[in-house]
Design a protein around this motif. Sequence first.
Motif, PDB file in Angstrom:
ATOM      1  N   ASP A 124     -17.257  46.233 -68.277  1.00 24.66           N
ATOM      2  CA  ASP A 124     -16.235  46.989 -67.568  1.00 24.66           C
ATOM      3  C   ASP A 124     -16.514  48.486 -67.764  1.00 24.66           C
ATOM      4  O   ASP A 124     -16.567  48.957 -68.903  1.00 24.66           O
ATOM      5  N   LEU A 137     -18.986  51.952 -72.411  1.00 23.71           N
ATOM      6  CA  LEU A 137     -19.538  53.280 -72.121  1.00 23.71           C
ATOM      7  C   LEU A 137     -20.347  53.813 -73.298  1.00 23.71           C
ATOM      8  O   LEU A 137     -21.422  54.405 -73.120  1.00 23.71           O
ATOM      9  N   PHE A 166     -16.206  62.724 -72.906  1.00 23.03           N
ATOM     10  CA  PHE A 166     -17.586  62.564 -73.399  1.00 23.03           C
ATOM     11  C   PHE A 166     -18.469  63.792 -73.133  1.00 23.03           C
ATOM     12  O   PHE A 166     -19.623  63.814 -73.539  1.00 23.03           O
ATOM     13  N   TRP A 172      -7.201  53.204 -74.403  1.00 29.20           N
ATOM     14  CA  TRP A 172      -7.780  54.489 -74.849  1.00 29.20           C
ATOM     15  C   TRP A 172      -7.724  55.582 -73.795  1.00 29.20           C
ATOM     16  O   TRP A 172      -7.673  56.766 -74.119  1.00 29.20           O
ATOM     17  N   MET A 173      -7.705  55.171 -72.524  1.00 32.16           N
ATOM     18  CA  MET A 173      -7.722  56.191 -71.456  1.00 32.16           C
ATOM     19  C   MET A 173      -6.354  56.794 -71.196  1.00 32.16           C
ATOM     20  O   MET A 173      -6.244  57.848 -70.563  1.00 32.16           O
ATOM     21  N   LEU A 214     -14.693  50.917 -67.469  1.00 29.83           N
ATOM     22  CA  LEU A 214     -13.571  51.666 -68.054  1.00 29.83           C
ATOM     23  C   LEU A 214     -13.288  51.226 -69.496  1.00 29.83           C
ATOM     24  O   LEU A 214     -12.289  51.637 -70.088  1.00 29.83           O
ATOM     25  N   ASP A 215     -14.154  50.396 -70.049  1.00 29.54           N
ATOM     26  CA  ASP A 215     -14.004  49.980 -71.447  1.00 29.54           C
ATOM     27  C   ASP A 215     -14.823  50.936 -72.313  1.00 29.54           C
ATOM     28  O   ASP A 215     -16.038  51.069 -72.124  1.00 29.54           O
ATOM     29  N   ARG A 216     -14.153  51.595 -73.238  1.00 32.35           N
ATOM     30  CA  ARG A 216     -14.818  52.629 -74.045  1.00 32.35           C
ATOM     31  C   ARG A 216     -16.063  52.092 -74.759  1.00 32.35           C
ATOM     32  O   ARG A 216     -17.092  52.758 -74.842  1.00 32.35           O
ATOM     33  N   ARG A 217     -15.958  50.851 -75.280  1.00 32.94           N
ATOM     34  CA  ARG A 217     -17.100  50.289 -76.026  1.00 32.94           C
ATOM     35  C   ARG A 217     -18.308  50.119 -75.113  1.00 32.94           C
ATOM     36  O   ARG A 217     -19.450  50.304 -75.531  1.00 32.94           O
ATOM     37  N   LEU A 220     -13.041  61.192 -67.213  1.00 29.03           N
ATOM     38  CA  LEU A 220     -13.243  60.856 -68.628  1.00 29.03           C
ATOM     39  C   LEU A 220     -14.633  61.306 -69.089  1.00 29.03           C
ATOM     40  O   LEU A 220     -14.793  61.813 -70.203  1.00 29.03           O
ATOM     41  N   HIS A 241      -7.852  46.712 -73.221  1.00 28.04           N
ATOM     42  CA  HIS A 241      -9.106  47.446 -73.447  1.00 28.04           C
ATOM     43  C   HIS A 241      -9.092  48.825 -72.791  1.00 28.04           C
ATOM     44  O   HIS A 241      -9.974  49.640 -73.043  1.00 28.04           O
ATOM     45  N   HIS A 242      -8.123  49.053 -71.933  1.00 25.44           N
ATOM     46  CA  HIS A 242      -8.049  50.333 -71.223  1.00 25.44           C
ATOM     47  C   HIS A 242      -7.106  51.325 -71.888  1.00 25.44           C
ATOM     48  O   HIS A 242      -6.960  52.452 -71.426  1.00 25.44           O
TER      49      HIS A 242
END
Lengths: 214, 134
Positions: free
Chosen positions: A51, A58, A90, B107-108, A53-56, A85, B104-105
């Motif tokens: 995904d 990215l 980042f 954080w945004m 939009l999943d930080r892990r 973002l 999981h989202h």
Amino acid sequence: MRALILGCGRIGGGLAQRLAVAGHAVTIVDSDPAALAGLPAGFSGRTVVGDVLDRRVLVAAAIEQSDGLAAVTVRDDINLVAARLARLVFHVPRVIARVYSPRAAEIYRRLGIQTVTTTTWGINRIAELLSYAELEPVASLGSDVDVVNADVPALLVGRPVSALTRPGEIHVAAISRGGKTFLPHLGTILEADDLLHLVVLASAADHLAALLRA
Amino acid sequence: MHILVVGGGQVGSYLAGLLSTDGHRVTVLEAREAAVQLLHRTAPDALVIVGDGTDPRALEDAGVRTADVVAAVTKSDATNLVITCLARFVFGVGRAVARVNDPHHTWMFSPTMGVDVALNQADVMAHLIAQAVE
């Protein structure tokens, strides 16, 4: 450049391959493994399934080390969010988001998101090709100078040759009128149905197209 | 207060009903024509506008410039974040609340994205259930 591409559709996949061939270190992310499997067999970049939009995901795709990012998934909202973002969280120096809707590009820019509207580009390009097919290349003199033929545009009828001349870039070399061809001077007045023979610096081709469009 | 609720599905229509019962002026912006009927039933006092919340013009049509609070409660996290960014940073709304659909989202959903308060259904439910079990 280390480039990160989010979305492996036609644009994402094509962009990834093009950048990889040009020698850039490319990583491409898509949630659908089948989309990534569609990349060319010799693709030298890295692929990440997940995904966007999943930080892990990215971070695994090394977003923190990327020099440029293209958010080109099929959804405008995902591209806009990912782009903002990437810039603000980042600190990716170059970020582009593809959006389908051309209406809000200016507003998105105020949110720090540079957008590319492929629909608008496609429309403009197709309109240009349909409208200016009359510009007929005749010959190339070396690689930098072309000879092209063009019908005189309606709006330039009655104007002098100088209106179409750009010294060092665009010259009207000859005019065919009423079955005869002659060499004009800068003051020669253009008439309806004239066929223009132009000598053009290749780098000024767009300029000429714009003049003929006027 | 004037509250703009973006997303008029189950959550949005229930929220709009609750807020208008409390005496607030509520506008709901919802993209699907089909959801409008449900809205009229659940929140009869709310003004309903049909339009896409990620489109700045639709937000303006729904009166975002005069809203005190925007609640972005669609089923898409990306959509909710585009709405909060536009509301806070383009239209200068004082406060934005957003629904998180996928944990999981989470954080945004930060002030960087224009979110003052994020509500994560899964998280809220899980904590309540954990409390009930203990």
